[in-house]
Design a protein around this motif. Structure first.
Motif, PDB file in Angstrom:
ATOM      1  N   ALA A   5       0.841  -1.203   0.000  1.00 54.51           N
ATOM      2  CA  ALA A   5       0.000   0.000   0.000  1.00 54.51           C
ATOM      3  C   ALA A   5       0.874   1.251   0.000  1.00 54.51           C
ATOM      4  N   GLY A   6       1.935   1.241   0.781  1.00 52.68           N
ATOM      5  CA  GLY A   6       2.857   2.375   0.805  1.00 52.68           C
ATOM      6  C   GLY A   6       3.608   2.534  -0.507  1.00 52.68           C
ATOM      7  N   GLN A   7       4.060   1.419  -1.076  1.00 55.50           N
ATOM      8  CA  GLN A   7       4.830   1.472  -2.334  1.00 55.50           C
ATOM      9  C   GLN A   7       4.015   2.022  -3.501  1.00 55.50           C
ATOM     10  N   ILE A   8       2.742   1.643  -3.579  1.00 52.42           N
ATOM     11  CA  ILE A   8       1.917   2.094  -4.709  1.00 52.42           C
ATOM     12  C   ILE A   8       1.129   3.362  -4.375  1.00 52.42           C
ATOM     13  N   ASN A   9       1.341   3.899  -3.166  1.00 49.64           N
ATOM     14  CA  ASN A   9       0.614   5.087  -2.697  1.00 49.64           C
ATOM     15  C   ASN A   9      -0.893   4.874  -2.734  1.00 49.64           C
ATOM     16  N   ALA A  10      -1.329   3.726  -2.236  1.00 50.22           N
ATOM     17  CA  ALA A  10      -2.757   3.397  -2.223  1.00 50.22           C
ATOM     18  C   ALA A  10      -3.532   4.428  -1.416  1.00 50.22           C
ATOM     19  N   ASP A  11      -4.716   4.739  -1.901  1.00 50.72           N
ATOM     20  CA  ASP A  11      -5.619   5.631  -1.186  1.00 50.72           C
ATOM     21  C   ASP A  11      -6.593   4.851  -0.314  1.00 50.72           C
ATOM     22  N   LEU A  12      -6.835   3.586  -0.690  1.00 50.07           N
ATOM     23  CA  LEU A  12      -7.823   2.782   0.012  1.00 50.07           C
ATOM     24  C   LEU A  12      -7.509   1.297  -0.147  1.00 50.07           C
ATOM     25  N   ILE A  13      -7.631   0.561   0.939  1.00 55.40           N
ATOM     26  CA  ILE A  13      -7.582  -0.903   0.904  1.00 55.40           C
ATOM     27  C   ILE A  13      -9.005  -1.380   1.132  1.00 55.40           C
ATOM     28  N   VAL A  14      -9.497  -2.237   0.247  1.00 59.64           N
ATOM     29  CA  VAL A  14     -10.844  -2.793   0.368  1.00 59.64           C
ATOM     30  C   VAL A  14     -10.695  -4.276   0.662  1.00 59.64           C
ATOM     31  N   MET A  15     -11.278  -4.711   1.770  1.00 64.81           N
ATOM     32  CA  MET A  15     -11.129  -6.121   2.159  1.00 64.81           C
ATOM     33  C   MET A  15     -12.334  -6.600   2.931  1.00 64.81           C
ATOM     34  N   GLY A  16     -12.436  -7.910   3.067  1.00 62.44           N
ATOM     35  CA  GLY A  16     -13.509  -8.520   3.829  1.00 62.44           C
ATOM     36  C   GLY A  16     -13.078  -8.751   5.264  1.00 62.44           C
ATOM     37  N   HIS A  17     -14.029  -9.243   6.042  1.00 61.61           N
ATOM     38  CA  HIS A  17     -13.757  -9.549   7.442  1.00 61.61           C
ATOM     39  C   HIS A  17     -14.517 -10.813   7.795  1.00 61.61           C
ATOM     40  N   ARG A  18     -13.802 -11.766   8.349  1.00 62.40           N
ATOM     41  CA  ARG A  18     -14.439 -13.029   8.758  1.00 62.40           C
ATOM     42  C   ARG A  18     -14.945 -12.907  10.187  1.00 62.40           C
ATOM     43  N   GLN A  19     -16.163 -13.353  10.390  1.00 63.73           N
ATOM     44  CA  GLN A  19     -16.693 -13.400  11.756  1.00 63.73           C
ATOM     45  C   GLN A  19     -16.019 -14.548  12.490  1.00 63.73           C
ATOM     46  N   MET A  20     -15.454 -14.269  13.636  1.00 67.37           N
ATOM     47  CA  MET A  20     -14.802 -15.296  14.444  1.00 67.37           C
ATOM     48  C   MET A  20     -15.326 -15.235  15.873  1.00 67.37           C
ATOM     49  N   SER A  21     -15.304 -16.374  16.509  1.00 65.27           N
ATOM     50  CA  SER A  21     -15.668 -16.396  17.916  1.00 65.27           C
ATOM     51  C   SER A  21     -14.580 -15.670  18.716  1.00 65.27           C
ATOM     52  N   LYS A  22     -14.894 -15.311  19.949  1.00 68.94           N
ATOM     53  CA  LYS A  22     -13.904 -14.627  20.793  1.00 68.94           C
ATOM     54  C   LYS A  22     -12.680 -15.505  21.000  1.00 68.94           C
ATOM     55  N   LEU A  23     -12.885 -16.801  21.199  1.00 70.84           N
ATOM     56  CA  LEU A  23     -11.766 -17.711  21.402  1.00 70.84           C
ATOM     57  C   LEU A  23     -10.897 -17.780  20.153  1.00 70.84           C
ATOM     58  N   ARG A  24     -11.521 -17.922  19.011  1.00 70.69           N
ATOM     59  CA  ARG A  24     -10.751 -17.999  17.760  1.00 70.69           C
ATOM     60  C   ARG A  24      -9.985 -16.699  17.509  1.00 70.69           C
ATOM     61  N   ARG A  25     -10.608 -15.560  17.869  1.00 72.22           N
ATOM     62  CA  ARG A  25      -9.944 -14.272  17.705  1.00 72.22           C
ATOM     63  C   ARG A  25      -8.682 -14.189  18.550  1.00 72.22           C
ATOM     64  N   LEU A  26      -8.720 -14.806  19.725  1.00 75.80           N
ATOM     65  CA  LEU A  26      -7.538 -14.828  20.589  1.00 75.80           C
ATOM     66  C   LEU A  26      -6.422 -15.676  19.989  1.00 75.80           C
ATOM     67  N   LEU A  27      -6.794 -16.747  19.290  1.00 73.35           N
ATOM     68  CA  LEU A  27      -5.817 -17.680  18.743  1.00 73.35           C
ATOM     69  C   LEU A  27      -5.298 -17.299  17.369  1.00 73.35           C
ATOM     70  N   LYS A  28      -6.076 -16.556  16.617  1.00 76.01           N
ATOM     71  CA  LYS A  28      -5.701 -16.246  15.230  1.00 76.01           C
ATOM     72  C   LYS A  28      -5.693 -14.738  15.020  1.00 76.01           C
ATOM     73  N   ASN A  29      -4.672 -14.261  14.340  1.00 75.23           N
ATOM     74  CA  ASN A  29      -4.577 -12.839  14.036  1.00 75.23           C
ATOM     75  C   ASN A  29      -5.583 -12.460  12.962  1.00 75.23           C
ATOM     76  N   SER A  30      -6.156 -11.288  13.088  1.00 75.32           N
ATOM     77  CA  SER A  30      -7.082 -10.776  12.090  1.00 75.32           C
ATOM     78  C   SER A  30      -6.331  -9.825  11.163  1.00 75.32           C
ATOM     79  N   ALA A  31      -6.296 -10.170   9.879  1.00 76.31           N
ATOM     80  CA  ALA A  31      -5.632  -9.302   8.900  1.00 76.31           C
ATOM     81  C   ALA A  31      -6.338  -7.952   8.836  1.00 76.31           C
ATOM     82  N   ALA A  32      -7.663  -7.961   8.920  1.00 75.90           N
ATOM     83  CA  ALA A  32      -8.423  -6.704   8.861  1.00 75.90           C
ATOM     84  C   ALA A  32      -8.028  -5.786  10.013  1.00 75.90           C
ATOM     85  N   LYS A  33      -8.014  -6.323  11.221  1.00 69.36           N
ATOM     86  CA  LYS A  33      -7.635  -5.500  12.381  1.00 69.36           C
ATOM     87  C   LYS A  33      -6.195  -5.025  12.252  1.00 69.36           C
TER      88      LYS A  33
END
Length: 151
Positions: free
Chosen positions: A99-127
């Motif tokens: 994003a920095g290299q191409i001087n992006a103005d916006l990143i458009v992405m999805g978000h997976r719903q995860m349980s609280k436990l799964r969120r603790l165990l797996k990093n969220s790319a969106a966050k």
């Protein structure tokens, strides 16, 4: 002005909705669309695979490249050109760097719903991207039946 739009391509269920939104934004602002697929072998260790067989590395790389090519074909069918980027390394780090290299103005992405436990165990790319990106990040939620041919 939103001139350079970046979309991280993954295998999520909402990938079509994300691509559709990115194409519409790019069209509306007369911008350039960049698609990026990240090959992150660290995901094998996150999946707790003891010692993955060597051929799995090639297979995962091929899958990542195939996802990128499929996304490029999809946006082309919708009448939009795109530039593809195949990246290797941690997802958040690689997408932020690009994003920095191409001087992006916006990143458009999805978000997976995860349980609280799964969120603790797996990093969220969106966050991670919301925290580290050099530009704005738009999170798209899938809406059933929204993406149809030509829309």
């Amino acid at each position: 002005m939103l001139k350079i739009i970046l979309v991280p391509v993954d295998a999520s269920d909402q990938k079509d909705a994300v691509l559709h939104q990115a194409v519409e934004i790019t069209r509306n602002f007369g911008g350039t669309l960049h698609l990026a697929a990240v090959h992150d072998i660290n995901q094998l260790w996150e999946a707790k695979m003891p010692e993955p067989p060597p051929e799995i590395f090639d297979s995962l790389e091929e899958e990542t490249r195939a996802r990128l090519e499929a996304a490029q074909r999809q946006v082309q069918e919708w009448g939009m050109a795109s530039e593809g980027h195949f990246l290797e390394g941690p997802v958040t780090e690689q997408i932020s760097r690009l994003a920095g290299q191409i001087n992006a103005d916006l990143i458009v992405m999805g978000h997976r719903q995860m349980s609280k436990l799964r969120r603790l165990l797996k990093n969220s790319a969106a966050k991670g991207l919301i925290d580290e990106s050099p530009c704005s990040v738009m999170i798209v939620r899938e809406h059933k039946g929204v993406v149809e041919e030509g829309q």
